[in-house]
Design an enzyme around this catalytic site. Structure first.
Site, PDB file in Angstrom:
ATOM      1  N   SER A 138       0.940  -1.478   0.173  1.00  0.00           N
ATOM      2  CA  SER A 138      -0.005  -0.506   0.280  1.00  0.00           C
ATOM      3  C   SER A 138       0.931   1.366   0.238  1.00  0.00           C
ATOM      4  O   SER A 138       1.826   1.599   0.375  1.00  0.00           O
ATOM      5  CB  SER A 138      -0.950   0.168   1.163  1.00  0.00           C
ATOM      6  OG  SER A 138      -1.145   1.434   1.925  1.00  0.00           O
ATOM      7  N   TYR A 151      -1.686  -0.035  10.609  1.00  0.00           N
ATOM      8  CA  TYR A 151      -1.982  -0.382   9.209  1.00  0.00           C
ATOM      9  C   TYR A 151      -0.771  -1.149   8.627  1.00  0.00           C
ATOM     10  O   TYR A 151      -0.971  -1.540   8.019  1.00  0.00           O
ATOM     11  CB  TYR A 151      -3.408  -0.038   8.434  1.00  0.00           C
ATOM     12  CG  TYR A 151      -3.718  -0.710   7.251  1.00  0.00           C
ATOM     13  CD1 TYR A 151      -4.009  -1.764   7.069  1.00  0.00           C
ATOM     14  CD2 TYR A 151      -3.452   0.488   5.984  1.00  0.00           C
ATOM     15  CE1 TYR A 151      -4.805  -1.548   5.588  1.00  0.00           C
ATOM     16  CE2 TYR A 151      -3.199   0.485   4.956  1.00  0.00           C
ATOM     17  CZ  TYR A 151      -4.108  -1.605   5.016  1.00  0.00           C
ATOM     18  OH  TYR A 151      -4.295  -0.805   2.585  1.00  0.00           O
TER      19      TYR A 151
END
Length: 224
Positions: A138, A151
């Protein structure tokens, strides 16, 4: 090498978002696709649409389940050429307010799940001296964002692991690509709309199909 009927691929997190789009793109090119995900109903529905696909019901955080399903796929399909480690979940919020169980689940699914899938699949590729791995990380691995400390940490862990593992695979015939999507039109945050940070609500997003096309382009480039 082009992706086609001779390609046997496993995609984790296959029933939604980037994983579903990638699975569909692979199937459209004739590949045999192993659909790995937790939801049995969604797996069955997607498998019924994609000719030649195989359902691989497994939680990527469960090492034994992943090893069992990868082994079954390799036996039924006749091998593995491509693995897309895509499964991931997101829980947002200030770190000290985040449920510890939710934080640990992100680590288990996003990072440990990647390790489990690659550990199970790569030896089979090395035996043939050929294959390609895709780790879907990501943009959060490259830049820190508030309310996504855990995250982002899991995605940064994927990045560091993939960079080192790619070097370890040098000369084996197995290559590795890491993908760093920005905001994508998926249901990743749909379970907690009230906790979605303002900066995330305002951001522009891209269709998961666009990411899937980029993944397949990268695989073709590295294999050609």
């Amino acid at each position: 090498m082009e992706i086609g009927p001779a390609t046997r691929a496993i995609v984790s997190g296959a029933t939604s978002g980037i994983g579903e789009a990638t699975s569909r793109a692979l199937a459209a090119r004739g590949a045999t696709v192993g659909l790995m995900a937790r939801g049995a109903e969604r797996l069955a529905a997607l498998s019924s649409e994609l000719e030649g696909s195989l359902e691989l019901p497994a939680d990527v955080g469960d090492r034994e389940a992943v090893e069992s399903e990868v082994s079954r796929f390799a036996e039924q399909a006749g091998g593995i050429e491509l693995v897309v480690a895509n499964a991931g979940i997101a829980r947002t919020g200030p770190f000290l307010e985040l449920d510890p169980a939710a934080a640990e689940e992100m680590v288990r699914v996003n990072f440990v799940g990647t390790l489990n899938l690659l550990r199970a699949a790569v030896p089979r590729m090395l035996d043939r001296g050929r294959g390609h791995l895709v780790v879907v990380s990501s943009a959060a691995a490259l830049r820190a964002f508030p309310w996504t400390a855990v995250y982002g940490g899991t995605k940064a862990a994927q990045r560091a692991f993939a960079e080192a593992f790619r070097h370890e695979l040098s000369g084996t015939g197995v290559s590795l690509t890491t993908v760093y999507p920005g905001e994508v039109e998926t249901a990743l945050h749909a379970h907690e709309p009230e906790r979605t940070p303002d900066w995330l609500r305002r951001g522009e997003s891209v269709a998961p199909e666009r990411v899937a096309d980029a993944i397949l382009d990268a695989v073709w480039y590295r294999w050609s």
